[in-house]
Design a protein around this motif. Structure first.
Motif, PDB file in Angstrom:
ATOM      1  N   HIS A  23       7.937  43.046  41.450  1.00  0.00           N
ATOM      2  CA  HIS A  23       7.802  41.597  42.264  1.00  0.00           C
ATOM      3  C   HIS A  23       7.521  40.511  41.505  1.00  0.00           C
ATOM      4  O   HIS A  23       8.111  39.516  41.779  1.00  0.00           O
ATOM      5  CB  HIS A  23       6.868  41.893  43.493  1.00  0.00           C
ATOM      6  CG  HIS A  23       6.681  43.331  44.342  1.00  0.00           C
ATOM      7  ND1 HIS A  23       5.985  43.408  45.461  1.00  0.00           N
ATOM      8  CD2 HIS A  23       7.700  43.614  44.890  1.00  0.00           C
ATOM      9  CE1 HIS A  23       6.427  44.082  46.683  1.00  0.00           C
ATOM     10  NE2 HIS A  23       7.681  44.546  45.626  1.00  0.00           N
ATOM     11  N   ALA A  24       7.020  40.465  40.289  1.00  0.00           N
ATOM     12  CA  ALA A  24       6.996  39.519  39.193  1.00  0.00           C
ATOM     13  C   ALA A  24       7.996  39.117  38.779  1.00  0.00           C
ATOM     14  O   ALA A  24       8.110  37.883  38.461  1.00  0.00           O
ATOM     15  CB  ALA A  24       5.803  40.357  37.994  1.00  0.00           C
ATOM     16  N   ALA A  25       9.476  39.988  38.692  1.00  0.00           N
ATOM     17  CA  ALA A  25      10.903  39.348  38.094  1.00  0.00           C
ATOM     18  C   ALA A  25      11.738  39.764  39.498  1.00  0.00           C
ATOM     19  O   ALA A  25      12.706  38.720  38.783  1.00  0.00           O
ATOM     20  CB  ALA A  25      11.086  41.011  37.446  1.00  0.00           C
ATOM     21  N   ALA A  26      11.188  39.353  40.959  1.00  0.00           N
ATOM     22  CA  ALA A  26      12.243  39.471  41.453  1.00  0.00           C
ATOM     23  C   ALA A  26      12.819  37.845  41.982  1.00  0.00           C
ATOM     24  O   ALA A  26      11.309  37.269  42.246  1.00  0.00           O
ATOM     25  CB  ALA A  26      11.797  40.421  42.819  1.00  0.00           C
ATOM     26  N   PRO A  27      13.430  37.530  42.043  1.00  0.00           N
ATOM     27  CA  PRO A  27      13.454  35.867  42.955  1.00  0.00           C
ATOM     28  C   PRO A  27      13.312  35.444  43.961  1.00  0.00           C
ATOM     29  O   PRO A  27      12.575  34.401  43.490  1.00  0.00           O
ATOM     30  CB  PRO A  27      15.252  36.069  42.389  1.00  0.00           C
ATOM     31  CG  PRO A  27      15.653  37.209  42.120  1.00  0.00           C
ATOM     32  CD  PRO A  27      14.555  38.189  42.148  1.00  0.00           C
ATOM     33  N   ASP A  28      12.838  36.797  44.521  1.00  0.00           N
ATOM     34  CA  ASP A  28      11.661  35.614  45.672  1.00  0.00           C
ATOM     35  C   ASP A  28      10.400  35.378  45.636  1.00  0.00           C
ATOM     36  O   ASP A  28       9.579  34.684  46.683  1.00  0.00           O
ATOM     37  CB  ASP A  28      12.002  36.817  46.897  1.00  0.00           C
ATOM     38  CG  ASP A  28      13.226  37.113  47.820  1.00  0.00           C
ATOM     39  OD1 ASP A  28      14.157  35.862  47.562  1.00  0.00           O
ATOM     40  OD2 ASP A  28      12.942  38.587  48.659  1.00  0.00           O
ATOM     41  N   TYR A  29      10.082  36.102  45.088  1.00  0.00           N
ATOM     42  CA  TYR A  29       8.086  35.166  44.668  1.00  0.00           C
ATOM     43  C   TYR A  29       8.342  34.293  43.521  1.00  0.00           C
ATOM     44  O   TYR A  29       7.423  33.597  43.544  1.00  0.00           O
ATOM     45  CB  TYR A  29       7.869  36.799  43.204  1.00  0.00           C
ATOM     46  CG  TYR A  29       7.019  37.876  44.485  1.00  0.00           C
ATOM     47  CD1 TYR A  29       5.351  37.727  45.108  1.00  0.00           C
ATOM     48  CD2 TYR A  29       7.754  39.191  45.139  1.00  0.00           C
ATOM     49  CE1 TYR A  29       5.108  38.385  45.765  1.00  0.00           C
ATOM     50  CE2 TYR A  29       7.364  39.970  45.638  1.00  0.00           C
ATOM     51  CZ  TYR A  29       6.168  39.609  46.534  1.00  0.00           C
ATOM     52  OH  TYR A  29       5.165  40.076  46.894  1.00  0.00           O
ATOM     53  N   GLU A  30       9.261  33.637  42.717  1.00  0.00           N
ATOM     54  CA  GLU A  30       9.780  32.103  42.460  1.00  0.00           C
ATOM     55  C   GLU A  30       8.794  32.451  41.132  1.00  0.00           C
ATOM     56  O   GLU A  30       8.029  30.609  41.327  1.00  0.00           O
ATOM     57  CB  GLU A  30       9.811  31.279  43.584  1.00  0.00           C
ATOM     58  CG  GLU A  30      10.582  31.517  44.661  1.00  0.00           C
ATOM     59  CD  GLU A  30      10.557  30.364  45.728  1.00  0.00           C
ATOM     60  OE1 GLU A  30      10.724  30.098  46.486  1.00  0.00           O
ATOM     61  OE2 GLU A  30       9.077  30.356  45.983  1.00  0.00           O
ATOM     62  N   VAL A  31       8.244  33.527  40.559  1.00  0.00           N
ATOM     63  CA  VAL A  31       7.406  33.310  39.337  1.00  0.00           C
ATOM     64  C   VAL A  31       7.487  32.074  38.640  1.00  0.00           C
ATOM     65  O   VAL A  31       6.865  31.069  37.986  1.00  0.00           O
ATOM     66  CB  VAL A  31       7.286  34.607  38.681  1.00  0.00           C
ATOM     67  CG1 VAL A  31       6.570  34.676  36.963  1.00  0.00           C
ATOM     68  CG2 VAL A  31       6.823  35.702  39.596  1.00  0.00           C
ATOM     69  N   GLN A  32       8.986  31.687  37.739  1.00  0.00           N
ATOM     70  CA  GLN A  32       9.653  31.118  36.935  1.00  0.00           C
ATOM     71  C   GLN A  32       9.259  29.448  37.510  1.00  0.00           C
ATOM     72  O   GLN A  32       8.804  28.727  36.886  1.00  0.00           O
ATOM     73  CB  GLN A  32      11.263  31.576  37.000  1.00  0.00           C
ATOM     74  CG  GLN A  32      11.449  30.157  35.588  1.00  0.00           C
ATOM     75  CD  GLN A  32      10.029  30.345  33.873  1.00  0.00           C
ATOM     76  OE1 GLN A  32      10.293  31.920  33.818  1.00  0.00           O
ATOM     77  NE2 GLN A  32      10.083  29.515  33.955  1.00  0.00           N
ATOM     78  N   ALA A  33       9.186  29.421  39.203  1.00  0.00           N
ATOM     79  CA  ALA A  33       9.182  27.855  39.825  1.00  0.00           C
ATOM     80  C   ALA A  33       7.497  27.867  39.460  1.00  0.00           C
ATOM     81  O   ALA A  33       7.324  26.439  39.809  1.00  0.00           O
ATOM     82  CB  ALA A  33       9.877  27.715  41.467  1.00  0.00           C
ATOM     83  N   PHE A  34       6.695  28.919  39.414  1.00  0.00           N
ATOM     84  CA  PHE A  34       5.293  27.957  39.510  1.00  0.00           C
ATOM     85  C   PHE A  34       5.527  27.802  38.107  1.00  0.00           C
ATOM     86  O   PHE A  34       4.449  27.486  38.063  1.00  0.00           O
ATOM     87  CB  PHE A  34       4.718  29.235  39.791  1.00  0.00           C
ATOM     88  CG  PHE A  34       4.269  29.801  41.263  1.00  0.00           C
ATOM     89  CD1 PHE A  34       3.119  28.989  42.018  1.00  0.00           C
ATOM     90  CD2 PHE A  34       5.273  30.923  41.691  1.00  0.00           C
ATOM     91  CE1 PHE A  34       3.058  29.190  43.626  1.00  0.00           C
ATOM     92  CE2 PHE A  34       5.036  30.468  43.201  1.00  0.00           C
ATOM     93  CZ  PHE A  34       3.829  30.037  44.006  1.00  0.00           C
ATOM     94  N   VAL A  35       5.882  28.375  37.138  1.00  0.00           N
ATOM     95  CA  VAL A  35       6.030  28.314  35.445  1.00  0.00           C
ATOM     96  C   VAL A  35       6.813  26.761  35.384  1.00  0.00           C
ATOM     97  O   VAL A  35       5.752  25.683  34.641  1.00  0.00           O
ATOM     98  CB  VAL A  35       6.140  28.986  34.856  1.00  0.00           C
ATOM     99  CG1 VAL A  35       5.858  28.319  33.190  1.00  0.00           C
ATOM    100  CG2 VAL A  35       5.558  30.188  35.047  1.00  0.00           C
ATOM    101  N   ASP A  36       7.081  26.030  35.995  1.00  0.00           N
ATOM    102  CA  ASP A  36       8.462  25.346  35.272  1.00  0.00           C
ATOM    103  C   ASP A  36       8.019  24.252  36.337  1.00  0.00           C
ATOM    104  O   ASP A  36       7.647  23.281  35.740  1.00  0.00           O
ATOM    105  CB  ASP A  36       9.314  25.361  36.230  1.00  0.00           C
ATOM    106  CG  ASP A  36      10.564  26.158  35.112  1.00  0.00           C
ATOM    107  OD1 ASP A  36       9.665  26.844  33.555  1.00  0.00           O
ATOM    108  OD2 ASP A  36      11.295  27.115  35.597  1.00  0.00           O
ATOM    109  N   ASP A  37       7.128  24.413  37.700  1.00  0.00           N
ATOM    110  CA  ASP A  37       6.506  23.386  38.449  1.00  0.00           C
ATOM    111  C   ASP A  37       5.268  23.016  39.068  1.00  0.00           C
ATOM    112  O   ASP A  37       5.245  23.918  39.374  1.00  0.00           O
ATOM    113  CB  ASP A  37       7.721  22.923  40.195  1.00  0.00           C
ATOM    114  CG  ASP A  37       7.338  22.363  40.929  1.00  0.00           C
ATOM    115  OD1 ASP A  37       6.401  20.441  40.629  1.00  0.00           O
ATOM    116  OD2 ASP A  37       7.838  22.066  42.062  1.00  0.00           O
TER     117      ASP A  37
END
Length: 282
Positions: A23-37
């Motif tokens: 889940h931490a790597a899955a696109p649906d959880y948008e982890v990178q979006a939390f980091v970037d924005d």
């Protein structure tokens, strides 16, 4: 003498330990979006933001927080959040994601029923519960007692979860119709599942696998949940049923711009999720 842990806890914890890296790597959880924005919020929190009201300054606990994206979202809305989950691997990922996203969130490893001890008797202005939580607990009345114990006088519960109506349904392979198969009401014995899949698509090239495939779950009727909360002294302030849910439970559903899934035909025919609010007098 220490108590023997119930089998459902050990089985479900092992399964969620396996799910966490997926889940931490899955696109649906948008982890990178939390980091970037720094203003990014989870779809679940965005959906219920008008119902949440102002949480600025509230001291909150997110029960069954998993990898913590909803917890971070509430923190970004101004609450001082703690997340709690039975999976130590989920909490490791939650801490890593919060640090990368610059979110000041505390995390605790604990089963929900042991939350009051794990939190050393702390109480909160807000108890928050999000999608896919109650089905992993055998007794909704015991859960309601924990919620009441965690709330300060005047504090409130906010929960959005899959509707128990949804959790009764399966799609008939011959007719294509949705048919009630599983119990609507809480039962003494769990439904036992053996599945090596999860509810989101894995990231491309992700080699993590679910090897602990057995889980136990229970449904809880909406009336049972409301009655349990009222029975432990809470006052109902909100109960809203929705025709959408933030994952795709069946093939052939359609998704909107914030990731909410609905039936492609006659979406008003099935309650997919619900939002409930309650307060502790005082």
């Amino acid at each position: 003498m220490s108590e023997v842990e119930p089998a459902y806890l050990s089985l479900n914890r092992a399964n969620w330990d396996d799910r966490a890296p997926l889940h931490a790597a899955a696109p649906d959880y948008e982890v990178q979006a939390f980091v970037d924005d720094p203003h990014h919020l989870s779809g679940v929190v965005r959906f219920d933001r008008p119902r949440l009201g102002d949480v600025t300054g509230l001291v909150g606990i997110h029960l069954q927080c998993h990898i913590g994206t909803d917890t971070i979202s509430l923190s970004r809305l101004g609450a001082r959040m703690t997340g709690l989950d039975l999976s130590g691997v989920s909490i490791e990922h939650a801490r890593r994601i919060a640090a990368a996203a610059g979110a000041d969130v505390d995390y605790v490893v604990s089963d929900v029923y042991a939350a009051e001890n794990a939190l050393s008797g702390r109480t909160f202005d807000l108890v928050y519960v999000s999608i896919g939580a109650l089905c992993w607990l055998p007794c909704v009345d015991r859960w309601a007692a924990v919620v009441a114990g965690l709330l300060r006088p005047g504090g409130r519960l906010f929960i959005r979860d899959a509707h128990p109506m949804l959790d009764t349904l399966d799609r008939d392979e011959t007719s294509g119709l949705l048919t009630p198969v599983w119990p609507y009401f809480e039962t003494p014995d769990p439904e036992v599942w053996d599945e090596d899949a999860t509810y989101v698509a894995a990231a491309e090239g992700d080699e993590h696998r679910i090897t602990h495939t057995t889980t136990h779950s229970w449904n809880h009727g909406l009336g049972e949940t409301v009655t349990a909360l009222v029975g432990h002294g809470l006052l109902l302030t909100l109960l809203e049923e929705h025709d959408s849910v933030p994952f795709s439970p069946f093939p052939g559903m359609v998704v909107d711009e914030i990731g909410e899934w609905r039936l492609s035909e006659r979406p008003a025919s099935v309650a997919m999720s619900f939002t409930l609010g309650a307060t502790k007098p005082g």
